[in-house]
Write an enzyme that holds these catalytic residues in place. Structure first.
Site, PDB file in Angstrom:
ATOM      1  N   ARG A 118      65.106  44.752  17.422  1.00 51.83           N
ATOM      2  CA  ARG A 118      63.683  45.114  17.365  1.00 51.83           C
ATOM      3  C   ARG A 118      63.088  45.162  18.760  1.00 51.83           C
ATOM      4  O   ARG A 118      63.472  44.361  19.616  1.00 51.83           O
ATOM      5  CB  ARG A 118      62.909  44.065  16.547  1.00 51.83           C
TER       6      ARG A 118
ATOM      7  N   LYS B 223      62.613  29.486  12.757  1.00 54.67           N
ATOM      8  CA  LYS B 223      61.686  29.005  11.731  1.00 54.67           C
ATOM      9  C   LYS B 223      61.607  29.961  10.549  1.00 54.67           C
ATOM     10  O   LYS B 223      61.402  29.519   9.429  1.00 54.67           O
ATOM     11  CB  LYS B 223      60.304  28.687  12.310  1.00 54.67           C
TER      12      LYS B 223
ATOM     13  N   ARG C 263      56.654  36.918  25.067  1.00 48.87           N
ATOM     14  CA  ARG C 263      56.322  36.178  23.840  1.00 48.87           C
ATOM     15  C   ARG C 263      56.401  34.671  24.061  1.00 48.87           C
ATOM     16  O   ARG C 263      55.608  33.914  23.513  1.00 48.87           O
ATOM     17  CB  ARG C 263      57.262  36.587  22.696  1.00 48.87           C
TER      18      ARG C 263
ATOM     19  N   ARG D  70      69.754  38.899  17.891  1.00 49.88           N
ATOM     20  CA  ARG D  70      69.130  39.184  16.592  1.00 49.88           C
ATOM     21  C   ARG D  70      69.238  40.671  16.257  1.00 49.88           C
ATOM     22  O   ARG D  70      69.125  41.527  17.123  1.00 49.88           O
ATOM     23  CB  ARG D  70      67.643  38.800  16.628  1.00 49.88           C
TER      24      ARG D  70
ATOM     25  N   ARG E 223      48.932  30.732  14.616  1.00 52.38           N
ATOM     26  CA  ARG E 223      49.547  30.844  15.940  1.00 52.38           C
ATOM     27  C   ARG E 223      48.545  30.546  17.052  1.00 52.38           C
ATOM     28  O   ARG E 223      48.905  30.579  18.218  1.00 52.38           O
ATOM     29  CB  ARG E 223      50.051  32.274  16.123  1.00 52.38           C
TER      30      ARG E 223
HETATM   31  P1  AMP Z   1      57.108  37.047  14.075  1.00 53.85           P
HETATM   32  O1  AMP Z   1      57.945  37.886  13.193  1.00 53.85           O
HETATM   33  O2  AMP Z   1      56.444  35.892  13.370  1.00 53.85           O
HETATM   34  O3  AMP Z   1      57.818  36.584  15.317  1.00 53.85           O
HETATM   35  O4  AMP Z   1      55.878  37.973  14.576  1.00 53.85           O
HETATM   36  C1  AMP Z   1      56.092  39.148  15.307  1.00 53.85           C
HETATM   37  C2  AMP Z   1      54.823  39.536  16.024  1.00 53.85           C
HETATM   38  O5  AMP Z   1      53.768  39.747  15.080  1.00 53.85           O
HETATM   39  C3  AMP Z   1      54.270  38.525  17.015  1.00 53.85           C
HETATM   40  O6  AMP Z   1      54.883  38.587  18.277  1.00 53.85           O
HETATM   41  C4  AMP Z   1      52.793  38.924  17.056  1.00 53.85           C
HETATM   42  O7  AMP Z   1      52.602  40.073  17.858  1.00 53.85           O
HETATM   43  C5  AMP Z   1      52.519  39.321  15.622  1.00 53.85           C
HETATM   44  N1  AMP Z   1      52.047  38.166  14.824  1.00 53.85           N
HETATM   45  C6  AMP Z   1      52.675  37.556  13.791  1.00 53.85           C
HETATM   46  N2  AMP Z   1      51.960  36.544  13.303  1.00 53.85           N
HETATM   47  C7  AMP Z   1      50.815  36.483  14.054  1.00 53.85           C
HETATM   48  C8  AMP Z   1      49.669  35.625  14.057  1.00 53.85           C
HETATM   49  N3  AMP Z   1      49.536  34.616  13.201  1.00 53.85           N
HETATM   50  N4  AMP Z   1      48.696  35.894  14.977  1.00 53.85           N
HETATM   51  C9  AMP Z   1      48.801  36.911  15.837  1.00 53.85           C
HETATM   52  N5  AMP Z   1      49.860  37.732  15.914  1.00 53.85           N
HETATM   53  C10 AMP Z   1      50.874  37.524  15.024  1.00 53.85           C
END
Ligand code: AMP
Length: 214
Positions: free
Chosen positions: A160, A13, A171, A127, A88
């Site tokens: 990462r 996404k 996750r 990734r 989320r």
């Molecule tokens: P992403 O890059 O969107 O996969 O986000 C990486 C990490 O950031 C996630 O696994 C969460 O720990 C945190 N994170 C990102 N967006 C949110 C959100 N809207 N609410 C809570 N945690 C978030």
């Protein structure tokens, strides 16, 4: 045009959100990127967020919601945006709706990039992210020109912590428990659109363009 991207971590996404932002000339707002920038700059928010992110957990709503709502106030976001990684949780979606309602607007499209769990773990292990500029690559689908080196800034690429297999499993569990209910939430609001995320990058984008219009 106000768009929310839905989908499991690793469904692609973020990549699609960047393509949407470019084509439709709206900002791409990624909470994950905002948190990672804060971690890099060693801010208080970054320190707090990192402890959750490294364990595959969500950062608490109270640290996340105001961050996004502040970002909406900026001039570039007045005609729309594509949200990647937010909301989320149901409380985040409700707060977002309440903030939008105040300004007389609403989410126009919630695009769910659907990929079965089986594909996710395998995808995430491929990734790679740049340690310096945060650009992301995939060993199979979007490889850097030079092995292990960022095309944009020449720094090293890493897997990462939050993309490591044990964290990805966590996750995914968190995704099913806390984020998947948003699919029904947006379906009830009649803005949900589904795309098949197992297709190639350009095919997925074609499905999205068919929804958003040329
Ligand atoms: P992403 O890059 O969107 O996969 O986000 C990486 C990490 O950031 C996630 O696994 C969460 O720990 C945190 N994170 C990102 N967006 C949110 C959100 N809207 N609410 C809570 N945690 C978030």
């Amino acid at each position: 045009m106000r768009i929310v991207m839905l989908g499991a971590p690793g469904a692609g996404k973020g990549t699609q959100a960047k393509k949407i932002a470019k084509k439709y000339k709206i900002p791409h707002i990624s909470t994950g990127d905002i948190f990672r920038a804060n971690i890099k700059n060693e801010t208080e928010l970054g320190k707090k967020a990192k402890s959750y992110m490294d364990q595959g957990m969500l950062v608490p709503d109270e640290l996340t919601i105001s961050l996004v709502i502040d970002r909406f106030q900026e001039p570039d976001a007045q005609n729309g945006y594509v949200l990647d990684g937010f909301p989320r949780t149901i409380p985040q979606a409700e707060r977002l709706d309440a903030a939008l309602k105040k300004s007389g607007s609403q989410i126009d499209f919630a695009i769910n990039v659907d990929v079965p769990d089986e594909n996710i773990i395998q995808r995430m292990s491929g990734r790679r992210a740049c340690v310096k500029c945060g650009a992301t690559y995939h060993l199979q689908y979007a490889a850097p020109k030079k092995d292990g080196i960022c095309d944009s800034c020449g720094e090293s690429l890493i897997l990462r912590d939050d993309d490591k297999p044990e964290t990805v499993e966590k996750r995914l569990k968190v995704y099913h428990e806390q984020t998947q209910p948003l699919i029904d939430y947006y379906a009830q609001k009649n803005v949900l659109k589904e795309v098949d995320g197992t297709q190639g990058l350009e095919d997925v984008f074609r499905q999205i363009q068919a929804i958003l219009g040329e």
